[in-house]
Design an enzyme around this catalytic site. Structure first.
Site, PDB file in Angstrom:
ATOM      1  CE  LYS A  94      -1.919  -1.510   3.773  1.00 13.63           C
ATOM      2  NZ  LYS A  94      -1.412  -2.881   3.877  1.00 13.63           N
ATOM      3  N   GLY A 150       3.451  -1.139   8.652  1.00 11.24           N
ATOM      4  CA  GLY A 150       4.818  -0.917   8.188  1.00 11.24           C
ATOM      5  C   GLY A 150       4.775  -0.633   6.707  1.00 11.24           C
ATOM      6  CG  HIS A 151       2.251   1.596   5.212  1.00 12.00           C
ATOM      7  ND1 HIS A 151       1.144   2.384   5.261  1.00 12.00           N
ATOM      8  CD2 HIS A 151       1.847   0.358   5.590  1.00 12.00           C
ATOM      9  CE1 HIS A 151       0.108   1.659   5.670  1.00 12.00           C
ATOM     10  NE2 HIS A 151       0.520   0.431   5.890  1.00 12.00           N
ATOM     11  CD  GLN A 204      -3.224  -2.526  10.513  1.00 12.31           C
ATOM     12  OE1 GLN A 204      -4.134  -1.747  10.668  1.00 12.31           O
ATOM     13  NE2 GLN A 204      -1.981  -2.190  10.791  1.00 12.31           N
TER      14      GLN A 204
HETATM   15  P1  IMO Z   1       0.481  -3.045   7.088  1.00 10.25           P
HETATM   16  O1  IMO Z   1      -0.245  -1.721   7.200  1.00 10.25           O
HETATM   17  C1  IMO Z   1       0.850  -7.259   8.107  1.00 10.25           C
HETATM   18  C2  IMO Z   1      -1.020  -8.586  11.833  1.00 10.25           C
HETATM   19  C3  IMO Z   1      -0.072  -9.132  12.877  1.00 10.25           C
HETATM   20  C4  IMO Z   1      -0.965 -10.148  13.572  1.00 10.25           C
HETATM   21  C5  IMO Z   1      -2.328  -9.455  13.557  1.00 10.25           C
HETATM   22  C6  IMO Z   1      -2.679  -8.753  14.854  1.00 10.25           C
HETATM   23  O2  IMO Z   1       1.942  -2.920   7.005  1.00 10.25           O
HETATM   24  O3  IMO Z   1      -0.090  -3.855   5.985  1.00 10.25           O
HETATM   25  P2  IMO Z   1      -1.755  -6.484  15.909  1.00 10.25           P
HETATM   26  O4  IMO Z   1      -0.358  -6.076  16.280  1.00 10.25           O
HETATM   27  O5  IMO Z   1      -2.360  -5.613  14.872  1.00 10.25           O
HETATM   28  O6  IMO Z   1      -2.638  -6.662  17.104  1.00 10.25           O
HETATM   29  O7  IMO Z   1      -1.587  -7.959  15.282  1.00 10.25           O
HETATM   30  O8  IMO Z   1      -2.274  -8.497  12.512  1.00 10.25           O
HETATM   31  N1  IMO Z   1      -0.717  -7.239  11.332  1.00 10.25           N
HETATM   32  C7  IMO Z   1      -0.137  -6.997  10.135  1.00 10.25           C
HETATM   33  N2  IMO Z   1       0.349  -7.832   9.213  1.00 10.25           N
HETATM   34  N3  IMO Z   1       0.867  -5.932   7.862  1.00 10.25           N
HETATM   35  C8  IMO Z   1       0.337  -5.073   8.765  1.00 10.25           C
HETATM   36  O9  IMO Z   1       0.199  -3.758   8.516  1.00 10.25           O
HETATM   37  C9  IMO Z   1      -0.153  -5.589   9.993  1.00 10.25           C
HETATM   38  N4  IMO Z   1      -0.687  -5.040  11.094  1.00 10.25           N
HETATM   39  C10 IMO Z   1      -1.050  -6.053  11.893  1.00 10.25           C
HETATM   40  O10 IMO Z   1       1.057  -9.734  12.277  1.00 10.25           O
HETATM   41  O11 IMO Z   1      -1.077 -11.315  12.799  1.00 10.25           O
HETATM   42 MG    MG Z   2       3.375  -4.217   6.910  1.00  4.52          MG
END
Ligand code: IMO
Ligand code: MG
Length: 429
Positions: free
Chosen positions: A16, A40-41, A224
């Site tokens: 994204k 993590g972007h 996410q």
């Molecule tokens: P971006 O924005 C990938 C996953 C975590 C875990 C679940 C719950 O970079 O796409 P949390 O810390 O949110 O309570 O964890 O969600 N998770 C992500 N996986 N990219 C992310 O963000 C994530 N944010 C949370 O690995 O399985």
């Molecule tokens: Mg990420």
């Protein structure tokens, strides 16, 4: 007055950041609406790599304003760290970065509780980022949160924290046998952090309304992905916010009917991180996944964990395209598949001996499904240097065409590498 939303179609990490960075060139305001420092972007600009967790990717564009909408849970320490890192790159966020005063403050005890519950659950753990996300949203809906607007008022902060700590410290001491948080220390440390971010705090809702009224071009940066959405995702293996387009209105105040374009972002394959105990129908544990992981550098931006990898799950992608009413798809990391003789896509599941194309709501069912694959020929060419859609190898175009046909959302953007110029658009977009 375009309001464009960039939404993840899977379990996050779809790329994204790169899409938002590209589109931000034509935006006035970039907005985050949900999630927190679990995101993590990554954005590559020339030789520099930027990793954003809380800051919208639009901060890299000089003429773009950026807002952290009130649906985001703000880790006060982390956001200051990120602002400092940005400054160390020579980028000044003053006057371009705004944080909504209705955002929830993510407190140190949220991170503590996140870690403790993951530890206690052991093998059944959710694999969270341990950034305190779940506990912070839980406190928000249990009326124990602290809005930034209130954190700015030291007396009010003290009163609120005093109440909150009654519950939080009881949990820490009696359930986990841990040390309680000290009220005075917490008030002082929080106030000191809030004082530092105060110049960025604003009435985010008023800012959105003003931007809409002035016909500004707004770009929403989803964090996410839809399958991690607390309502539409693979519950309970999700994150705590509405990561689909349904979190946009509640997370920043853009009324739903003002949204003009919804772009779904998917990788050319599937990945998932952290949730080894959760469902991932197309997870592959063999050499294909290993090659995808190596070529796609599939290690978490936030946690560094190796991501689980597999072929593209079109059943899940179509589900997400429908949930979000996606206008079109952006496919990232297509070049990762350059070396494969054949490429598989999952176009149905086998559930208890029967074929289904539906995406089950039941987590137990989703853990049992077996992917049914269509095998497509690989293009076996280095596509990283292509800059025009129509020049792409026919087999690559066929792959994109099939994704569009199956999901009902045509692919109109493709990324062939991490650089800005490696984003290629289909002509009519
Ligand atoms: P971006 O924005 C990938 C996953 C975590 C875990 C679940 C719950 O970079 O796409 P949390 O810390 O949110 O309570 O964890 O969600 N998770 C992500 N996986 N990219 C992310 O963000 C994530 N944010 C949370 O690995 O399985
Ligand atoms: Mg990420």
């Amino acid at each position: 007055m375009p309001v464009t939303c960039v939404i993840g179609m899977h379990w996050g990490d779809e790329g994204k950041g790169g899409i938002v960075d590209t589109l931000a060139d034509n935006a006035d305001l970039v907005v985050r609406c949900q999630g927190g420092a679990n995101a993590g972007h990554t954005v590559h600009v020339g030789s520099a790599t930027y990793k954003f967790h809380l800051l919208p990717c639009g901060v890299l564009r000089e003429n773009v304003q950026n807002l952290i909408g009130h649906g985001v849970v703000v880790d006060l320490e982390k956001i200051l760290e990120e602002i400092e890192t940005l400054r160390s790159h020579g980028i000044d966020p003053d006057g371009r970065l705004f944080i909504s005063n209705r955002c929830q403050a993510l407190m140190p005890y949220h991170k503590k509780l996140d870690g403790l519950s993951e530890k206690l659950l052991d093998k059944g753990a959710l694999g969270t980022s341990r950034r305190g996300i779940g506990p912070c949203y839980a406190d928000k809906v249990a009326y124990r949160g602290i809005r930034l607007a209130d954190a700015c008022d030291k007396d009010f902060l003290r009163k609120t924290l005093k109440k909150n700590l009654l519950v939080t410290n009881a949990l820490l001491q009696h359930a986990y046998g841990e040390k309680p948080f000290d009220l005075d220390e917490l008030v002082e440390s929080t106030s000191a952090l809030v004082a530092k971010i105060k110049p960025f705090i604003t009435d985010g809702l008023a800012m959105i309304h003003k931007a809409l009224k002035a016909d500004k071009r707004i770009l929403v940066e989803g964090a996410q992905g839809t399958l991690l959405d607390v309502d539409y995702g693979t519950y309970p293996f999700v994150s705590a916010s509405n990561a689909s387009v349904h979190g946009v209105s509640s997370g920043c105040g853009i009324p739903e009917r003002k949204i003009t374009t919804i772009i779904g972002v998917t990788k050319a394959y599937s990945t998932r991180v952290g949730a080894e105990a959760g469902p991932f129908p197309t997870e592959d544990k063999g050499p294909d996944a290993e090659l995808i992981r190596k070529r796609g550098k599939e290690y978490g931006t936030t946690t560094g964990r190796p991501r689980q990898c597999g072929w593209l799950d079109l059943v899940a992608t179509r589900y997400s395209a429908q949930v979000n009413d996606v206008d079109y798809l952006a496919v990232s990391l297509l070049d990762v598949l350059d070396v494969f003789d054949t490429i598989k896509v999952c176009e149905a599941y086998e559930l208890d001996g029967k074929r289904t194309e539906a995406f089950p709501a039941s987590c137990a069912e989703l853990m049992r499904v077996k992917p049914i694959y269509r095998v497509m020929p690989g293009w076996k060419a280095d596509i990283t240097g292509y800059r025009k859609w129509d020049d792409l190898p026919v087999k690559a175009l066929n792959y994109l065409e099939y994704i569009g046909k199956f999901t009902g959302a045509p692919v109109k953007i493709v990324r062939l590498g991490p650089e800005r110029e490696q984003t290629v658009r289909r002509r009519e977009t």
